[in-house]
Enzyme design. Structure first.
Site, PDB file in Angstrom:
ATOM      1  N   SER A  45      -9.258   2.126   3.988  1.00 45.42           N
ATOM      2  CA  SER A  45      -8.534   3.050   2.709  1.00 45.42           C
ATOM      3  C   SER A  45      -7.528   2.346   1.807  1.00 45.42           C
ATOM      4  O   SER A  45      -7.144   2.744   0.356  1.00 45.42           O
ATOM      5  CB  SER A  45      -7.592   4.038   3.017  1.00 45.42           C
ATOM      6  OG  SER A  45      -6.216   3.446   4.411  1.00 45.42           O
ATOM      7  N   SER A  84     -10.047   0.065   8.039  1.00 41.11           N
ATOM      8  CA  SER A  84      -9.025   1.263   6.529  1.00 41.11           C
ATOM      9  C   SER A  84      -8.618  -1.034   5.890  1.00 41.11           C
ATOM     10  O   SER A  84      -7.844  -1.309   4.504  1.00 41.11           O
ATOM     11  CB  SER A  84      -7.961   1.124   6.271  1.00 41.11           C
ATOM     12  OG  SER A  84      -8.804   2.636   6.686  1.00 41.11           O
ATOM     13  N   LYS A 114       0.666  -1.042  -0.280  1.00 45.83           N
ATOM     14  CA  LYS A 114      -0.338   0.087   0.458  1.00 45.83           C
ATOM     15  C   LYS A 114       0.875   1.163  -0.292  1.00 45.83           C
ATOM     16  O   LYS A 114       1.586   0.970   0.552  1.00 45.83           O
ATOM     17  CB  LYS A 114      -0.963   0.133   1.431  1.00 45.83           C
ATOM     18  CG  LYS A 114      -2.394   1.322   1.349  1.00 45.83           C
ATOM     19  CD  LYS A 114      -2.289   0.845   2.385  1.00 45.83           C
ATOM     20  CE  LYS A 114      -4.049   1.807   2.893  1.00 45.83           C
ATOM     21  NZ  LYS A 114      -4.631   1.770   3.618  1.00 45.83           N
TER      22      LYS A 114
END
Length: 472
Positions: A159, A183, A84
């Site tokens: 997220s 997230s 990520k």
């Protein structure tokens, strides 16, 4: 015949080195010599190319060596994956999903990136996230959103939306994710995946979190199977284990232990869940009772100001980023932060005097949480108060007052575990929305209870295997 394109569904599953393997299965095939790590990386890169124009999940591609040694150690030796884009990976820029600065290439791997790499994975690049991970959807003011592979008109969550979209679409078996308010679990629920937020301190701490008054972020993965998540945690533990937590080891299936499980249908602060979500939770409760567990309602009596306090803390994070942003890039300009980030920061500037009381109350949340567990082993609840919204509903172009109201009506369950530091897992419920989207349910536990969460998740998966996008 209706095509995937017409239905808004997209996936990359095909007859290649990855096949329909999860990460455990692919690693086993590589160890047996049925496929090579280089073939797996090549075919995963091709899968990414085949879906990326539809889902917009990748931030940066890495330079992958032509010759990859998949014979090394680690449970996932040779398995292709992504990191990520809020975590440093040497040689790649870390942009945090923001247009407010130009990132430089990272000089070294972040501590968690090193732990992730210890499992043997091959990193193909970095995945997209909303600006600084603040939003529960991966959308932007001036760029294409990350789209849900089950129906590209809908959000992939946030997220860790880019990671979830790639895994759900079958481009890679697992991908890195992290969770500061939901997230990992939110995109897992949106995309029909398994997403476990570990106990605070279960994996190597992220550097930013150690500098904050309350570290709410935990790192992990999103996966298509419970065994992949279990294997990741077990192997990560061989790299580093927190002596203050009970050892986890490898969880390989359901246990024979019968548990007492509490359940919540509505948020502790009164946000009601919608009909489809309630049915997913009550259906799961019935399944757990049929499997021999005792399931009964539970009260989580947190402070009525919890939502306001978490929002203030969220604003504090945006304020600190606005002040310290030049450490991310010399050209950082907080005026270029998106509407959600700006709104959070401006709200904090108006309410900063609440900070000491806010921090005291948030830290006391652990007392109410512990009280809820005095009579039960786990708590079953929704992941989100309503089903996955369409693209645009939570976009940062929406005016801040409307946007924050929509977010608080959606993200009503996940932040408690971040504040308390307890583990929590999202798994897909049977069935789907009218638009074919998955619905997730959440199980939360005491600190260090990942084994129990995984055992129950294994039981739910075995009772009714999770829906697959390639079968739609």
């Amino acid at each position: 015949m209706t095509t995937f394109e017409e239905r808004g569904t997209v996936h990359a599953f095909r007859d290649d080195a990855l096949g329909e393997h999860d990460a455990v299965g692919l690693a086993a095939a590589i160890r047996r010599g049925e496929v090579s790590a280089a073939e797996a990386a090549r075919d995963a890169a091709e899968r990414v190319r085949s879906v990326e124009a539809r889902i917009n999940a990748v931030q940066t591609h890495a330079d992958v060596p032509a010759h990859i040694d998949g014979a090394g150690g680690g449970a996932f030796a040779g398995v292709p994956t992504f990191v990520k884009d809020n975590t440093d990976y040497r040689g790649l820029p870390t942009g945090h999903g923001s247009a407010a600065f130009t990132p430089a290439a990272a000089r070294r791997h972040a501590p968690f990136a090193r732990q992730f790499l210890s499992t043997g994975v091959t990193v193909l690049g970095k995945t997209r996230l909303p600006e600084f991970g603040f939003s529960p959807t991966t959308e932007y003011e001036g760029a294409e959103p990350v789209r849900n592979p089950w129906n590209t008109g809908y959000s992939a969550g946030g997220s860790s939306g880019g990671s979830a979209a790639l895994v759900a679409a079958g481009a890679v078996p697992i991908a890195h994710a992290n969770d500061g308010g939901g997230s990992i679990r939110i995109p897992a629920a949106c995309c029909g995946l398994v997403g476990l937020k570990p106990t605070r301190g279960r994996v190597v701490a992220n550097a930013q979190g150690r500098r904050l008054p309350l570290d709410v972020v935990s790192d992990g993965i999103v996966s298509r199977s419970v065994r992949d998540t279990a294997a990741f945690l077990a192997d990560a533990e061989t790299y580093w284990r927190n002596p203050e937590l009970p050892p986890l080891g490898l969880v390989e299936g359901p246990s024979g232990r019968r548990m007492r499980i509490g359940f919540l249908l509505d948020s502790p602060n009164g946000v009601p869940s919608d009909t489809v979500t309630r049915e997913a939770v009550t259906g799961t409760a019935a399944t757990l009772e049929r499997l021999g567990h005792t399931v009964e309602p539970v009260e989580l009596a947190i402070d009525p100001r919890f939502t306001e306090d978490f929002l203030t803390y969220w604003g504090l994070l945006s304020f600190l980023l606005g002040v310290t942003g030049r450490t991310l890039g010399a050209d950082f300009d907080r005026r270029r932060m998106d509407g959600l980030s700006r709104g959070l920061r401006e709200e904090y500037v108006r309410s900063w005097r609440r900070t000491p009381g806010m921090l005291r109350r948030l830290k006391r949340t652990r007392e109410a949480y512990a009280a809820a567990f005095r009579g039960c082993d786990l708590v079953l609840s929704p992941v989100l108060a309503h089903t996955t919204p369409p693209i645009g509903h939570l976009s940062p172009v929406v005016s801040y007052p409307v946007l924050i109201e929509r977010i608080l009506a959606y993200v009503a369950f996940t932040p408690v575990d971040n504040v308390v530091g307890t583990p929590s897992i999202s798994v897909p419920a049977p069935g789907a929305t009218a638009d074919g989207l998955p619905v997730g349910i959440m199980l939360s536990g005491r600190p260090g209870s990942e084994r129990t969460l995984l055992e129950v998740a294994f039981a739910l998966e075995a009772d009714r295997p999770f829906r697959r996008v390639q079968d739609v």
